[in-house]
Design an enzyme around this catalytic site. Sequence first.
Site, PDB file in Angstrom:
ATOM      1  CG  HIS A  25      -0.317   0.001   2.527  1.00  0.00           C
ATOM      2  ND1 HIS A  25       0.369  -1.081   3.028  1.00  0.00           N
ATOM      3  CD2 HIS A  25      -0.236   0.963   3.501  1.00  0.00           C
ATOM      4  CE1 HIS A  25       0.833  -0.799   4.238  1.00  0.00           C
ATOM      5  NE2 HIS A  25       0.478   0.441   4.540  1.00  0.00           N
ATOM      6  CG  HIS A  56       0.153   4.258   4.815  1.00  0.00           C
ATOM      7  ND1 HIS A  56      -0.597   3.516   5.703  1.00  0.00           N
ATOM      8  CD2 HIS A  56      -0.698   5.184   4.287  1.00  0.00           C
ATOM      9  CE1 HIS A  56      -1.842   3.974   5.712  1.00  0.00           C
ATOM     10  NE2 HIS A  56      -1.924   4.986   4.869  1.00  0.00           N
ATOM     11  CG  ASP A  63       4.978   2.532   7.477  1.00  0.00           C
ATOM     12  OD1 ASP A  63       4.102   3.025   6.745  1.00  0.00           O
ATOM     13  OD2 ASP A  63       4.743   1.634   8.308  1.00  0.00           O
ATOM     14  CG  HIS A  64       4.290  -0.426   4.211  1.00  0.00           C
ATOM     15  ND1 HIS A  64       4.269  -1.777   4.465  1.00  0.00           N
ATOM     16  CD2 HIS A  64       3.806   0.169   5.329  1.00  0.00           C
ATOM     17  CE1 HIS A  64       3.790  -1.992   5.680  1.00  0.00           C
ATOM     18  NE2 HIS A  64       3.499  -0.815   6.220  1.00  0.00           N
ATOM     19  CG  HIS A  92      -3.764  -0.210   6.639  1.00  0.00           C
ATOM     20  ND1 HIS A  92      -3.762   0.319   7.911  1.00  0.00           N
ATOM     21  CD2 HIS A  92      -2.589   0.183   6.066  1.00  0.00           C
ATOM     22  CE1 HIS A  92      -2.642   0.998   8.108  1.00  0.00           C
ATOM     23  NE2 HIS A  92      -1.926   0.937   6.996  1.00  0.00           N
ATOM     24  CG  ASP A 120       0.555  -1.992   7.554  1.00  0.00           C
ATOM     25  OD1 ASP A 120       1.436  -2.871   7.648  1.00  0.00           O
ATOM     26  OD2 ASP A 120       0.786  -0.780   7.743  1.00  0.00           O
ATOM     27  CG  HIS A 130       4.000  -2.789  10.913  1.00  0.00           C
ATOM     28  ND1 HIS A 130       4.871  -1.728  11.067  1.00  0.00           N
ATOM     29  CD2 HIS A 130       3.212  -2.475   9.849  1.00  0.00           C
ATOM     30  CE1 HIS A 130       4.615  -0.815  10.151  1.00  0.00           C
ATOM     31  NE2 HIS A 130       3.605  -1.244   9.392  1.00  0.00           N
TER      32      HIS A 130
END
Length: 263
Positions: free
Chosen positions: A56, A58, A60-61, A115, A135, A175
């Site tokens: 996705h 975001h 942090d990905h 998410h 996520d 995560h």
Amino acid sequence: MIVERIWTGNAFRNYNYLIACPESGEALAIDPLDHEKCLNAARVRGWQITQILNTHEHHDHTGGNAAVVAATGAKVIAHHLAGGRIPGVDRGVKAGDVIKVGKTVELECLDTPGHTMCHICLRAHGDQPALFSGDTLFNAGAGNCHNGGNVEAMYATFADQIAKLPDDTRVYPGHDYIENNLRFTLAREPDNAAAQSLLPEVAGHDAASARVTTLGEEKQFNTFMRLSSPSVIAHLREQFPELPEAPDAKTVFTKLRELRNTW
């Protein structure tokens, strides 16, 4: 198929993954935020990263994409509607599309909104089925819906897709939140024996060497997959007295997610 799980050790507790073809040495990087660890792992194993899959949009990905592309020339793959949110997407995928890695690895794309509304999970078939769940599904938990998501869509993803996969499917989330998720399970279902047994094993554990769970195990201790449990419903009613005597699964899921948001 060879799976290399890479523990970033960052504040967000991200896992990154390399999926490699044992015959050709070609590899797919999933959400390679820690590009240095991902590139180094590939070098050590003698693999060539040829593709990147972002589950996705975001940061942090996706934050490691540019460095991995610069080092390897890898092509970036993401949800077909995420192109405007992820720079440099080369291939947009939909439900049922297949990502091939080298000569032997084929991964099915699942369109799993919740998410975010542009979320992809990858499913590996074969003797050892696996789900790279980003996520969406965490060990003992479910992703939040704060930043571009929708809880009703998340419920539908769990009910219509995740729950119907084989119980021996190995779960590779984006995560490591298992300890806190198990504590949430036990707050909602104090008599959950599976969660009681697993919590001491993971409390303060080294996420780099944590064991991989299966969907069958998740159904035992993941509250978001135990929506008909009388204990879950009874304790949920303590927080939501207006809950009907026999609430439907969607209502239970939504209320659990509401509580987890502030846990």
